[in-house]
Design a protein around this motif. Structure first.
Motif, PDB file in Angstrom:
ATOM      1  N   TRP A 323      -3.818 -28.647 -30.677  1.00 20.38           N
ATOM      2  CA  TRP A 323      -5.014 -29.374 -30.251  1.00 20.38           C
ATOM      3  C   TRP A 323      -5.980 -29.643 -31.402  1.00 20.38           C
ATOM      4  N   ALA A 327      -8.909 -32.885 -33.703  1.00 21.20           N
ATOM      5  CA  ALA A 327     -10.116 -32.810 -34.529  1.00 21.20           C
ATOM      6  C   ALA A 327      -9.873 -33.390 -35.912  1.00 21.20           C
ATOM      7  N   ARG A 334     -17.351 -34.188 -32.761  1.00 25.84           N
ATOM      8  CA  ARG A 334     -17.207 -32.857 -32.175  1.00 25.84           C
ATOM      9  C   ARG A 334     -16.538 -32.983 -30.810  1.00 25.84           C
ATOM     10  N   PHE A 335     -15.717 -31.981 -30.465  1.00 21.23           N
ATOM     11  CA  PHE A 335     -14.963 -32.020 -29.224  1.00 21.23           C
ATOM     12  C   PHE A 335     -15.217 -30.773 -28.392  1.00 21.23           C
ATOM     13  N   HIS A 336     -15.210 -30.984 -27.096  1.00 22.80           N
ATOM     14  CA  HIS A 336     -15.168 -29.880 -26.140  1.00 22.80           C
ATOM     15  C   HIS A 336     -14.049 -30.197 -25.161  1.00 22.80           C
ATOM     16  N   MET A 375     -14.652 -27.986 -32.732  1.00 22.08           N
ATOM     17  CA  MET A 375     -13.911 -28.037 -31.482  1.00 22.08           C
ATOM     18  C   MET A 375     -14.076 -26.734 -30.700  1.00 22.08           C
TER      19      MET A 375
END
Length: 507
Positions: A323, A327, A334-336, A375
C-alpha cells in the motif's frame, strides 16, 4: 528470508486460494475471456484416447447455475478459512538458526497433482475441492433426466486439479475442459511456486522516486521499469508480483494525472468523470509550496485524501509495503486508507481481540499511524451503512474523498442485499466510487444492478472495461474449478448524480 518477502508471500497465499469462499458462478462468454493473455502449455498433452482407450471427446455447453442456497457473498473474492492455511512465515529451525529456508521444489519441478502434492496445504485444498465442487459433465445438469449431481473426484493428468467425478466423464467432456485446462495447469504451477521455498525478488518493492522522474502508467512493464523495480525476467514471477500490486496500481491508474485512461473519442473517462477525477487530482498533485523545516517556511497543508475501501477482506491484510506504493506514486499528497467491512480483520488473528469501543474510538478502529510519513491506515470491523448513519466521517468532500470497492458483487443474487443500504448512501456523498470485477460478466452485472437500483441518480465517471493493471495471475474458485478469474480484471467508476443549480438562459 527478508521480512517483506515473507509477508508478501503469505498475503499472496491468502489471495490465491479461494477454496472455502462460496461460489459466485459467473458465466463466461462462449470463446472464454481466458484467451486474452493466456499462454498455452506446450508440453505433451494426455489425450482422452491415451487415458481412456480412445473414447471420442464431445464438446458440450454448460449453463446450469448452482442453487442460490449454497451461495454466499464473495465481497472481495478471497478464501478466509482454515482450510486455506497460511504458509508458515518462519520455519522454527530457520528462526533459531538464522539460516535461509532450503528450497522445497525446484523451478523445473512445479507441476504436481493437487492430491499428491508435496505441499500439505495443497493436499488439503484438493480434499476440499473434492468434497464441495460438483462435476460439470452435462449428465449431471438439472433437467437432463440423467445421473444425479456428483462431486469431482478425478484429477485431469494435464492440469492436476480435480475437475470431474470420473475418468469417463473427463474423457467424454474433454473438448469443453480444454477451454480452461492450460490455465488450470498454470494456476497449479503458480501455487506450487509460491510454496517452493525459493527466494522471491519480485516481492522487494521500489522506494520513493525522484521528483524529476516520471512514472509511466501505460502497462505493467512500463510501470515497473519507470518505478525502478528489480527486473522481472519471467512470466511466473510477473504473475506473482502483480497479484499483490494490482490493488494500489488500480487505484493509482484512475486517479493519477498520467492515467492510461483518457477523455474524448475512444477514451473511457466521461465528462462527469473528468470533473470528479480532476477534483481529486488537484489534491493529489499539489503545486510546490516552497515550504521547509524552519518556522518561516511553514505552509498550510491540505487534509489527507481519504480512500474508503469497503467490503474489505484480504486486501486489508496485504503487506503495508504494497500500500505504501500508493504514497510513492503521489509523493506530495497525504493518504488515510480506511478498510471497512465485517471481515476486514480476516487473516490478522495475531491482532485480536479488537480494541474496545470507547467514546474516543466508537467503532473500535485499529489505527496504524505513520505506516509511511504521509500515510495512515485504519481498519473498522463493521458495515459501512452503520457508520454512515452516525455521521462519523461527515462531511464528505469530492476533493478529498474516494470510495473503492474491490470485487463487491453488487449485482450477484447472493450478495446484492448487503449493498442495498450502502449504495444509496455512497451516492449521496457525491464522491467518486471506483469498483472492480473478476470478469466482464461479473462487472457488467454490477453495473446493471447499480443502474437499476439507483433510479437514475447516477453518473458514470469511467466506462466499464478491462483493467490495465489487473492481476496477471489466474485464480480458481475451489467450489467450482471451472470458474477461473483474475483479480481486478475490470474496472469502472461512478458517483451520485449532480445537478446544476443555475441554467443559462437561451437568447
Amino acid at each position: 528470508m527478508a521480512l517483506p518477502e515473507l509477508a508478501a508471500r503469505s498475503a499472496l497465499s491468502k489471495l490465491g486460494a479461494r477454496c472455502c469462499t462460496p461460489l459466485r458462478n459467473q458465466s463466461r462468454p462462449a470463446n472464454g475471456f481466458l484467451q486474452t493473455q493466456q499462454r498455452p502449455f506446450h508440453g505433451q498433452r494426455s489425450s482422452p484416447a491415451a487415458v481412456d482407450g480412445g473414447r471420442q471427446s464431445v464438446a458440450r455447453s454448460r449453463s446450469a447455475p448452482q442453487s442460490y442456497a449454497t451461495m454466499k457473498r464473495l465481497s472481495s473474492g478471497f478464501a478466509q478459512t482454515a482450510i486455506s492455511s497460511v504458509i508458515s512465515l518462519a520455519n522454527p529451525q530457520d528462526t533459531k538458526s538464522g539460516g535461509a529456508r532450503s528450497p522445497v521444489l525446484r523451478p523445473d519441478d512445479l507441476f504436481h497433482s493437487f492430491s499428491d502434492s508435496p505441499v500439505p496445504e495443497i493436499r488439503r485444498r484438493a480434499a476440499f475441492i473434492k468434497q464441495h465442487a460438483s462435476c460439470p459433465h452435462p449428465d449431471h445438469q438439472p433437467g437432463t433426466g440423467n445421473t444425479a449431481a456428483a462431486h469431482v473426484n478425478f484429477e485431469c493428468p494435464d492440469c492436476g486439479i480435480p475437475v470431474y467425478c470420473s475418468k469417463e466423464h473427463w474423457a467424454d467432456d474433454y473438448e469443453a475442459h480444454l477451454e480452461v485446462c492450460d490455465t488450470l495447469r498454470q494456476i497449479n504451477e503458480d501455487d506450487h511456486d509460491l510454496r517452493s521455498g525459493r527466494f522471491f525478488p519480485e516481492f522487494e518493492y521500489a522506494g520513493p522516486q525522484m521528483d524529476e522522474a516520471l512514472v509511466n502508467l501505460t502497462n505493467w512493464d512500463t510501470f515497473l521499469y519507470t518505478r525502478q523495480f528489480q527486473a522481472i525476467n519471467d512470466d511466473r514471477s510477473m504473475r506473482q508480483a502483480t497479484r499483490l500490486l494490482t490493488y494500489p496500481a488500480t487505484i493509482a491508474s484512475v486517479l493519477h494525472e498520467l492515467s492510461p485512461y483518457s477523455f474524448g473519442p475512444g477514451g473511457r473517462i466521461t465528462v462527469e468523470g473528468l470533473k470528479s477525477i480532476s477534483a481529486l487530482r488537484y489534491t493529489l498533485h499539489p503545486p510546490k509550496s516552497g515550504g521547509g523545516q524552519d518556522v518561516k517556511s511553514l505552509r498550510l497543508e491540505a487534509p489527507p485524501v481519504r480512500l474508503f475501501i469497503l467490503g474489505a477482506r484480504a486486501e486489508s491484510s496485504l503487506p503495508r509495503d504494497v500500500w505504501v506504493q500508493l504514497a510513492h506514486l503521489f509523493p506530495n499528497a497525504r493518504f488515510h486508507l480506511i478498510f471497512i467491512g465485517p471481515e476486514s480483520m480476516a487473516n490478522r488473528d495475531d491482532e485480536f481481540p479488537l480494541p474496545p469501543r470507547t467514546p474516543s474510538n466508537p467503532f473500535g478502529a485499529i489505527v496504524e499511524d505513520r505506516v509511511w510519513p504521509k500515510m495512515k491506515i485504519s481498519t473498522i470491523v463493521d458495515y459501512y451503512h452503520n457508520i454512515h448513519r452516525t455521521g462519523y466521517f461527515y462531511p464528505y468532500d469530492p476533493y478529498f474523498d474516494c470510495f473503492v470497492l474491490f470485487h463487491p458483487g453488487l449485482g450477484h443474487p447472493a450478495s446484492s442485499h448487503e449493498w442495498e443500504e450502502t449504495i444509496p448512501m455512497l451516492l449521496e456523498t457525491k464522491a467518486p466510487i471506483i469498483a472492480t470485477g473478476y470478469t466482464q460478466t461479473d462487472m457488467e452485472r454490477d453495473v446493471e444492478w447499480v443502474k437499476k437500483t439507483s433510479a437514475g441518480e447516477l453518473d458514470i465517471l469511467m466506462e466499464p472495461g478491462e483493467n490495465v493493471f489487473r492481476s496477471l495471475r489466474w485464480d480458481i474458485n475451489d467450489m467450482d474449478p471451472q470458474d477461473v478469474s483474475a483479480g481486478n480484471w475490470g474496472t469502472w467508476a461512478f458517483r451520485g448524480k449532480r445537478y446544476e443549480t443555475t441554467h443559462k438562459s437561451e437568447s
